[in-house]
Design a protein around this motif. Structure first.
Motif, PDB file in Angstrom:
ATOM      1  N   ASN A   1       0.830  -1.228   0.285  1.00  0.00           N
ATOM      2  CA  ASN A   1       0.149  -0.067  -0.079  1.00  0.00           C
ATOM      3  C   ASN A   1       0.742   0.764  -0.108  1.00  0.00           C
ATOM      4  N   ARG A   2       2.277   1.017   0.824  1.00  0.00           N
ATOM      5  CA  ARG A   2       2.716   2.413   0.951  1.00  0.00           C
ATOM      6  C   ARG A   2       3.571   2.826  -0.697  1.00  0.00           C
ATOM      7  N   ALA A   3       3.196   1.369  -1.432  1.00  0.00           N
ATOM      8  CA  ALA A   3       4.597   1.739  -2.765  1.00  0.00           C
ATOM      9  C   ALA A   3       2.698   2.412  -3.100  1.00  0.00           C
ATOM     10  N   LEU A   4       1.829   1.834  -3.848  1.00  0.00           N
ATOM     11  CA  LEU A   4       0.652   2.168  -4.400  1.00  0.00           C
ATOM     12  C   LEU A   4       0.824   4.091  -3.889  1.00  0.00           C
ATOM     13  N   GLY A   5       1.198   4.499  -3.218  1.00  0.00           N
ATOM     14  CA  GLY A   5       0.897   5.734  -2.605  1.00  0.00           C
ATOM     15  C   GLY A   5       1.205   6.481  -2.969  1.00  0.00           C
ATOM     16  N   GLN A   6       2.481   6.349  -2.897  1.00  0.00           N
ATOM     17  CA  GLN A   6       4.370   6.664  -3.615  1.00  0.00           C
ATOM     18  C   GLN A   6       3.874   7.022  -4.677  1.00  0.00           C
ATOM     19  N   ILE A   7       3.354   5.674  -5.326  1.00  0.00           N
ATOM     20  CA  ILE A   7       2.709   6.613  -6.887  1.00  0.00           C
ATOM     21  C   ILE A   7       1.710   7.576  -7.335  1.00  0.00           C
ATOM     22  N   SER A   8       1.194   7.197  -5.986  1.00  0.00           N
ATOM     23  CA  SER A   8       0.063   8.032  -6.448  1.00  0.00           C
ATOM     24  C   SER A   8       0.124   9.769  -6.106  1.00  0.00           C
ATOM     25  N   GLU A   9       0.673   9.770  -5.094  1.00  0.00           N
ATOM     26  CA  GLU A   9       1.671  10.895  -4.450  1.00  0.00           C
ATOM     27  C   GLU A   9       2.009  11.334  -5.597  1.00  0.00           C
ATOM     28  N   ARG A  10       2.819  10.570  -6.152  1.00  0.00           N
ATOM     29  CA  ARG A  10       4.305  11.781  -7.396  1.00  0.00           C
ATOM     30  C   ARG A  10       3.169  11.969  -8.811  1.00  0.00           C
ATOM     31  N   LEU A  11       2.270  10.700  -8.749  1.00  0.00           N
ATOM     32  CA  LEU A  11       1.982  11.021  -9.999  1.00  0.00           C
ATOM     33  C   LEU A  11       0.915  11.747 -10.472  1.00  0.00           C
ATOM     34  N   ASN A  12       0.195  12.262  -8.806  1.00  0.00           N
ATOM     35  CA  ASN A  12      -0.509  13.264  -9.079  1.00  0.00           C
ATOM     36  C   ASN A  12      -1.877  12.201  -9.458  1.00  0.00           C
ATOM     37  N   VAL A  13      -1.896  11.215  -8.998  1.00  0.00           N
ATOM     38  CA  VAL A  13      -3.298  10.476 -10.011  1.00  0.00           C
ATOM     39  C   VAL A  13      -4.393   9.619  -8.770  1.00  0.00           C
ATOM     40  N   HIS A  14      -4.752   9.238  -8.192  1.00  0.00           N
ATOM     41  CA  HIS A  14      -6.040   8.821  -7.149  1.00  0.00           C
ATOM     42  C   HIS A  14      -5.074   7.313  -6.978  1.00  0.00           C
ATOM     43  N   VAL A  15      -5.497   6.919  -5.312  1.00  0.00           N
ATOM     44  CA  VAL A  15      -4.525   5.417  -5.210  1.00  0.00           C
ATOM     45  C   VAL A  15      -4.958   4.243  -6.011  1.00  0.00           C
ATOM     46  N   GLY A  16      -6.753   4.459  -5.523  1.00  0.00           N
ATOM     47  CA  GLY A  16      -7.843   3.426  -6.325  1.00  0.00           C
ATOM     48  C   GLY A  16      -7.310   3.496  -7.704  1.00  0.00           C
ATOM     49  N   ASP A  17      -6.546   3.756  -8.301  1.00  0.00           N
ATOM     50  CA  ASP A  17      -6.744   4.245 -10.097  1.00  0.00           C
ATOM     51  C   ASP A  17      -4.963   2.913 -10.822  1.00  0.00           C
ATOM     52  N   VAL A  18      -4.358   3.282  -9.146  1.00  0.00           N
ATOM     53  CA  VAL A  18      -2.835   2.171  -9.634  1.00  0.00           C
ATOM     54  C   VAL A  18      -2.886   0.891  -9.024  1.00  0.00           C
ATOM     55  N   LYS A  19      -2.607   0.121  -9.822  1.00  0.00           N
ATOM     56  CA  LYS A  19      -2.688  -1.578  -9.135  1.00  0.00           C
ATOM     57  C   LYS A  19      -1.276  -1.525  -9.546  1.00  0.00           C
ATOM     58  N   ASN A  20      -1.030  -3.254  -9.175  1.00  0.00           N
ATOM     59  CA  ASN A  20      -0.425  -4.486  -9.566  1.00  0.00           C
ATOM     60  C   ASN A  20       1.284  -4.259  -9.401  1.00  0.00           C
ATOM     61  N   VAL A  21       1.062  -2.903  -8.109  1.00  0.00           N
ATOM     62  CA  VAL A  21       2.463  -3.233  -7.673  1.00  0.00           C
ATOM     63  C   VAL A  21       3.130  -4.795  -7.278  1.00  0.00           C
ATOM     64  N   ILE A  22       4.598  -5.291  -6.443  1.00  0.00           N
ATOM     65  CA  ILE A  22       4.891  -5.827  -5.430  1.00  0.00           C
ATOM     66  C   ILE A  22       5.688  -5.739  -4.748  1.00  0.00           C
ATOM     67  N   ILE A  23       5.614  -6.760  -3.728  1.00  0.00           N
ATOM     68  CA  ILE A  23       6.830  -6.516  -2.860  1.00  0.00           C
ATOM     69  C   ILE A  23       6.824  -7.968  -3.201  1.00  0.00           C
TER      70      ILE A  23
END
Ligand code: NAX
Length: 360
Positions: A185-207
């Motif tokens: 979730n932290r990875a999703l959050g970082q992408i959402s913040e940096r790309l200024n997109v809704h976190v719900g639109d980001v998916k399929n990161v992997i830890i």
């Protein structure tokens, strides 16, 4: 009314426990219609604090914890509450007795553990936790409901889960997992913040790997839903100041070090995000992942992606009908391979440390 699910939370008087139990009672873990009976365990020195948590749960009047007529034995074990209708209901067990806490539980969220305090060696922390997890494994083995699903949150999470698996042989190994969803979730959050997109639109990161600073947060397969359709994150960062190469350096380090950053800011470790991620982990495991998306879970390695079997390693998984499966066939580049192997190596070392602690 659906029949109630019994959920154990160990370390329930601690800070994650305090954030987690109301989330469960509000339906964040199993949905808003699923009644639950919360089993809360802590150790004797925390008994008063645990009692306080139980009092607050009663005061919050959560509907999912109430309204469940139980048999007399349950009522005697769990205390009695009178509803406005005058029938006996019960929904919270708060105890320092591990056998009582584990009795008939369907889901066990293992948050309790021995914290690493200043000056403590890694081996000492491992040794304390290995003995806790050995004992709690036996209690779950003897008292939990068949097919109980286990999520280990307490650190070292992967190794604690491995010890639990070893000492609860009748619980299927597929039912024992550890939490890396917070990192996910932290990875999703970082992408959402940096790309200024809704976190719900980001998916399929992997830890991948260990819930430690060697974990490998991988965005190579991550996508963002845009007005022009689903786009790989790597394509979107080309148009952003956040250059592609940063995905392999700054992004990885930010996610790996996020826990430390929270401690620095809050003077306490992550609690609400950890609790929320634990709910996400169980919810997706039990109710399923959405079509086309995966999540990260620490699971017993079956050798997928060349990761040695016999360790609990975080993989991308999809879940259906209460079962997870590792996502297969993802392309792994050289950079990723190195990182995935490094975190596996750390887990193999942790495993031998855990076993040497067991021998005393
Ligand atoms: P706290 O110290 O606030 O709470 C831990 C609780 O566990 C205490 O109430 C303590 O009395 C209890 N406890 C200790 N031994 C026990 C035992 N044998 N049986 C039952 N309860 C026992 O820690 P908190 O911040 O809540 O963190 C809990 C654990 O989660 C720690 O190990 C922490 O490192 C780990 N974390 C794991 C994360 C993950 O993503 N996997 C993230 C958050 C967190 O750091």
């Amino acid at each position: 009314v659906q029949s109630a699910v019994r959920i154990l939370v160990t370390g329930a008087a601690g800070q994650i426990g305090y954030a987690l139990v109301p989330m469960i009672a509000k339906g964040a873990m199993l949905g808003p219609d699923q009644p639950v009976i919360l089993h809360m365990l802590d150790i004797k020195p925390a008994a008063e604090a645990l009692k306080g948590v139980k009092m607050e749960l009663i005061d919050a009047a959560f509907p999912l914890l109430k309204g469940m007529p139980l048999n007399l034995q349950d009522c005697l074990t769990m205390g009695r509450f009178l509803t406005s209708y005058g029938c006996i209901i019960a929904g919270v067990v708060a105890t320092t007795d591990v056998a009582e806490a584990c009795k008939d539980v369907n889901i066990a969220v293992m948050v309790g553990g021995f914290p690493r305090t200043e000056g403590m060696e890694r081996k000492d922390v491992m040794s304390k936790n290995v003995s806790i997890y050995k004992a709690q494994a036996s209690a779950l083995e003897q008292h939990a409901a068949p097919n109980c699903k286990v999520l280990v949150v307490a650190n070292p999470a992967n190794s604690n889960a491995l010890i639990l698996k070893e000492f609860a042989p009748s619980i299927p190994e597929k039912n024992i997992t550890c939490l890396t969803r917070l990192d996910h979730n932290r990875a999703l959050g970082q992408i959402s913040e940096r790309l200024n997109v809704h976190v719900g639109d980001v998916k399929n990161v992997i830890i991948w790997g260990n819930h430690s600073s060697t974990q490998y947060p991988d965005v190579n397969h991550a996508t963002v839903m845009t007005s022009a359709g689903e786009k790989p994150v790597s394509e979107l960062v080309h148009d952003d100041q956040w250059q592609l190469h940063l995905l392999n350096s700054e992004f990885v380090a930010t996610v790996q070090q996020r826990g430390a950053a929270i401690i620095k800011a809050r003077k306490l470790s992550s609690a609400l995000s950890a609790a929320s991620s634990a709910c996400d982990h169980i919810r997706d495991w039990v109710l399923g992942t959405p079509q086309g998306s995966w999540v990260s879970m620490g699971v017993y390695s079956d050798g997928s992606y060349g990761i040695q079997p016999g360790i609990i390693y975080s993989f991308p998984v999809t879940c259906q009908k209460g079962e997870w499966s590792i996502v297969q066939g993802l392309k792994i580049d050289e950079f990723s391979r190195e990182k995935m192997d490094a975190t596996a190596k750390e887990l193999i070392e942790e495993k031998s440390l855990a076993y040497s602690c067991l021998k005393g």
